[in-house]
Design a protein around this motif. Structure first.
Motif, PDB file in Angstrom:
ATOM      1  N   SER A   5       4.152 -11.951   1.626  1.00 19.21           N
ATOM      2  CA  SER A   5       3.651 -11.369   0.369  1.00 19.21           C
ATOM      3  C   SER A   5       3.004 -10.235   0.596  1.00 19.21           C
ATOM      4  O   SER A   5       3.019  -9.383  -0.360  1.00 19.21           O
ATOM      5  N   ALA A   6       2.467  -9.789   1.634  1.00 20.84           N
ATOM      6  CA  ALA A   6       1.570  -8.553   2.264  1.00 20.84           C
ATOM      7  C   ALA A   6       2.792  -7.566   2.183  1.00 20.84           C
ATOM      8  O   ALA A   6       2.454  -6.346   1.631  1.00 20.84           O
ATOM      9  N   ALA A   7       4.156  -7.667   2.547  1.00 19.04           N
ATOM     10  CA  ALA A   7       5.183  -6.799   2.738  1.00 19.04           C
ATOM     11  C   ALA A   7       5.605  -6.688   1.323  1.00 19.04           C
ATOM     12  O   ALA A   7       5.789  -5.268   0.863  1.00 19.04           O
ATOM     13  N   ARG A   8       5.648  -7.505   0.400  1.00 21.93           N
ATOM     14  CA  ARG A   8       6.147  -7.340  -1.290  1.00 21.93           C
ATOM     15  C   ARG A   8       5.142  -6.582  -1.782  1.00 21.93           C
ATOM     16  O   ARG A   8       5.619  -5.655  -2.430  1.00 21.93           O
ATOM     17  N   VAL A   9       3.797  -6.464  -1.470  1.00 25.23           N
ATOM     18  CA  VAL A   9       2.857  -5.718  -2.350  1.00 25.23           C
ATOM     19  C   VAL A   9       2.876  -4.210  -1.836  1.00 25.23           C
ATOM     20  O   VAL A   9       2.850  -3.387  -2.425  1.00 25.23           O
ATOM     21  N   ALA A  10       3.194  -4.311  -0.441  1.00 24.55           N
ATOM     22  CA  ALA A  10       3.287  -2.844   0.167  1.00 24.55           C
ATOM     23  C   ALA A  10       4.458  -2.190  -0.306  1.00 24.55           C
ATOM     24  O   ALA A  10       4.527  -0.870  -0.599  1.00 24.55           O
ATOM     25  N   ALA A  11       5.568  -2.996  -0.450  1.00 21.96           N
ATOM     26  CA  ALA A  11       6.582  -2.349  -1.048  1.00 21.96           C
ATOM     27  C   ALA A  11       6.572  -1.737  -2.391  1.00 21.96           C
ATOM     28  O   ALA A  11       7.164  -0.870  -2.638  1.00 21.96           O
ATOM     29  N   TRP A  70      10.886  -0.170  10.550  1.00 17.96           N
ATOM     30  CA  TRP A  70      10.810   1.230  10.411  1.00 17.96           C
ATOM     31  C   TRP A  70      10.457   1.645   8.929  1.00 17.96           C
ATOM     32  O   TRP A  70       9.921   2.673   8.714  1.00 17.96           O
ATOM     33  N   GLY A  71      10.389   0.828   7.918  1.00 20.32           N
ATOM     34  CA  GLY A  71      10.064   1.177   6.595  1.00 20.32           C
ATOM     35  C   GLY A  71       8.354   0.980   6.744  1.00 20.32           C
ATOM     36  O   GLY A  71       7.805   2.199   5.871  1.00 20.32           O
ATOM     37  N   ARG A  72       7.930   0.138   7.211  1.00 14.34           N
ATOM     38  CA  ARG A  72       6.499   0.357   7.540  1.00 14.34           C
ATOM     39  C   ARG A  72       5.872   1.191   8.053  1.00 14.34           C
ATOM     40  O   ARG A  72       4.884   2.208   7.721  1.00 14.34           O
ATOM     41  N   SER A  73       6.577   1.652   8.928  1.00 10.84           N
ATOM     42  CA  SER A  73       6.235   2.953  10.081  1.00 10.84           C
ATOM     43  C   SER A  73       6.243   4.425   9.256  1.00 10.84           C
ATOM     44  O   SER A  73       5.410   5.039   8.946  1.00 10.84           O
ATOM     45  N   GLY A  74       7.469   4.370   8.604  1.00  8.90           N
ATOM     46  CA  GLY A  74       7.764   5.607   7.611  1.00  8.90           C
ATOM     47  C   GLY A  74       6.549   5.528   6.764  1.00  8.90           C
ATOM     48  O   GLY A  74       5.967   6.610   6.092  1.00  8.90           O
ATOM     49  N   GLY A  75       6.357   4.422   5.907  1.00  6.65           N
ATOM     50  CA  GLY A  75       5.309   4.408   4.833  1.00  6.65           C
ATOM     51  C   GLY A  75       4.063   4.864   5.241  1.00  6.65           C
ATOM     52  O   GLY A  75       3.312   5.340   4.567  1.00  6.65           O
ATOM     53  N   ILE A 108      -4.925   5.200   0.565  1.00  8.86           N
ATOM     54  CA  ILE A 108      -5.787   4.151   1.262  1.00  8.86           C
ATOM     55  C   ILE A 108      -5.288   2.808   0.888  1.00  8.86           C
ATOM     56  O   ILE A 108      -5.140   2.139   1.815  1.00  8.86           O
ATOM     57  N   VAL A 109      -5.175   2.492  -0.171  1.00 12.99           N
ATOM     58  CA  VAL A 109      -4.897   1.099  -0.777  1.00 12.99           C
ATOM     59  C   VAL A 109      -3.601   0.750  -0.021  1.00 12.99           C
ATOM     60  O   VAL A 109      -3.230  -0.322   0.499  1.00 12.99           O
ATOM     61  N   THR A 110      -2.437   1.578  -0.056  1.00 16.37           N
ATOM     62  CA  THR A 110      -1.282   1.347   0.428  1.00 16.37           C
ATOM     63  C   THR A 110      -1.165   1.494   1.656  1.00 16.37           C
ATOM     64  O   THR A 110      -0.480   0.538   2.114  1.00 16.37           O
ATOM     65  N   PHE A 111      -2.104   2.076   2.471  1.00 13.29           N
ATOM     66  CA  PHE A 111      -2.009   2.345   3.924  1.00 13.29           C
ATOM     67  C   PHE A 111      -2.495   0.729   4.350  1.00 13.29           C
ATOM     68  O   PHE A 111      -1.936   0.330   5.168  1.00 13.29           O
ATOM     69  N   VAL A 112      -3.498   0.381   3.709  1.00 10.82           N
ATOM     70  CA  VAL A 112      -4.177  -0.870   4.283  1.00 10.82           C
ATOM     71  C   VAL A 112      -2.973  -1.907   3.918  1.00 10.82           C
ATOM     72  O   VAL A 112      -2.978  -2.849   4.651  1.00 10.82           O
ATOM     73  N   ALA A 113      -2.380  -1.943   2.747  1.00  6.76           N
ATOM     74  CA  ALA A 113      -1.132  -2.979   2.428  1.00  6.76           C
ATOM     75  C   ALA A 113      -0.183  -2.850   3.476  1.00  6.76           C
ATOM     76  O   ALA A 113       0.372  -3.887   4.083  1.00  6.76           O
ATOM     77  N   LEU A 114       0.085  -1.532   3.983  1.00  4.47           N
ATOM     78  CA  LEU A 114       1.121  -1.695   5.045  1.00  4.47           C
ATOM     79  C   LEU A 114       0.880  -2.165   6.403  1.00  4.47           C
ATOM     80  O   LEU A 114       1.490  -2.616   6.992  1.00  4.47           O
ATOM     81  N   VAL A 115      -0.649  -1.743   6.596  1.00  4.38           N
ATOM     82  CA  VAL A 115      -1.088  -2.470   7.884  1.00  4.38           C
ATOM     83  C   VAL A 115      -1.052  -3.986   7.893  1.00  4.38           C
ATOM     84  O   VAL A 115      -0.702  -4.673   8.989  1.00  4.38           O
ATOM     85  N   LEU A 116      -1.428  -4.432   6.697  1.00  2.40           N
ATOM     86  CA  LEU A 116      -1.566  -6.195   6.709  1.00  2.40           C
ATOM     87  C   LEU A 116      -0.048  -6.610   6.462  1.00  2.40           C
ATOM     88  O   LEU A 116       0.095  -7.665   7.273  1.00  2.40           O
ATOM     89  N   ALA A 117       0.963  -5.751   6.190  1.00  2.00           N
ATOM     90  CA  ALA A 117       2.366  -6.278   6.234  1.00  2.00           C
ATOM     91  C   ALA A 117       2.675  -6.173   7.718  1.00  2.00           C
ATOM     92  O   ALA A 117       3.370  -6.994   7.801  1.00  2.00           O
TER      93      ALA A 117
END
Length: 129
Positions: A5-11, A70-75, A108-117
């Motif tokens: 779900s963390a990945a879904r939120v980040a996406a 690669w999507g998380r890294s790019g994000g 910042i919020v998106t960054f945190v979501a991507l790291v959690l994902a």
């Protein structure tokens, strides 16, 4: 590969950023069509570069949704770049701190979501060995 779900939120957050960038592209096209630019050549180049950024953000969002690293890294790289733009907007000769905050807070919020994902996507490790 199971997507958490963390990945879904980040996406979704990266996808919303992509939509915002596409809205900026539409605004730039309207400004060009309305003659509200000093240089048509520069305006067209900026439209192309902005559209490329939107396409990349959309690709990152899709990849994060599918659980691809690669999507998380790019994000994450995109969020760092957005934070750099926010810092530039908040400081300097024509500073607009409110604009800087409006850019920085979602980044910042998106960054945190991507790291959690990314943390959720790690395979479980046995640290006792």
């Amino acid at each position: 590969m199971r997507t958490h779900s963390a990945a879904r939120v980040a996406a979704v957050l990266v996808g919303l950023e992509a939509l915002a960038v596409f809205a900026i592209v539409a605004w730039q096209i309207a400004a060009l069509a309305g003659g509200d630019t000093e240089s048509a050549t520069s305006a067209i180049a900026l439209i192309v570069l902005t559209a490329a950024g939107g396409i990349l953000l959309a690709a990152f969002a899709f990849a994060v949704w599918r659980g691809q690293s690669w999507g998380r890294s790019g994000g994450i790289v995109a969020q760092v770049l957005i934070l750099a733009v926010a810092l530039g907007a908040a400081t300097g000769a024509y500073a607009h701190p409110t604009t800087g905050l409006a850019l920085a807070i979602p980044a910042i919020v998106t960054f945190v979501a991507l790291v959690l994902a990314a943390r959720a996507a790690r395979p479980d490790r046995d640290d006792s060995a």
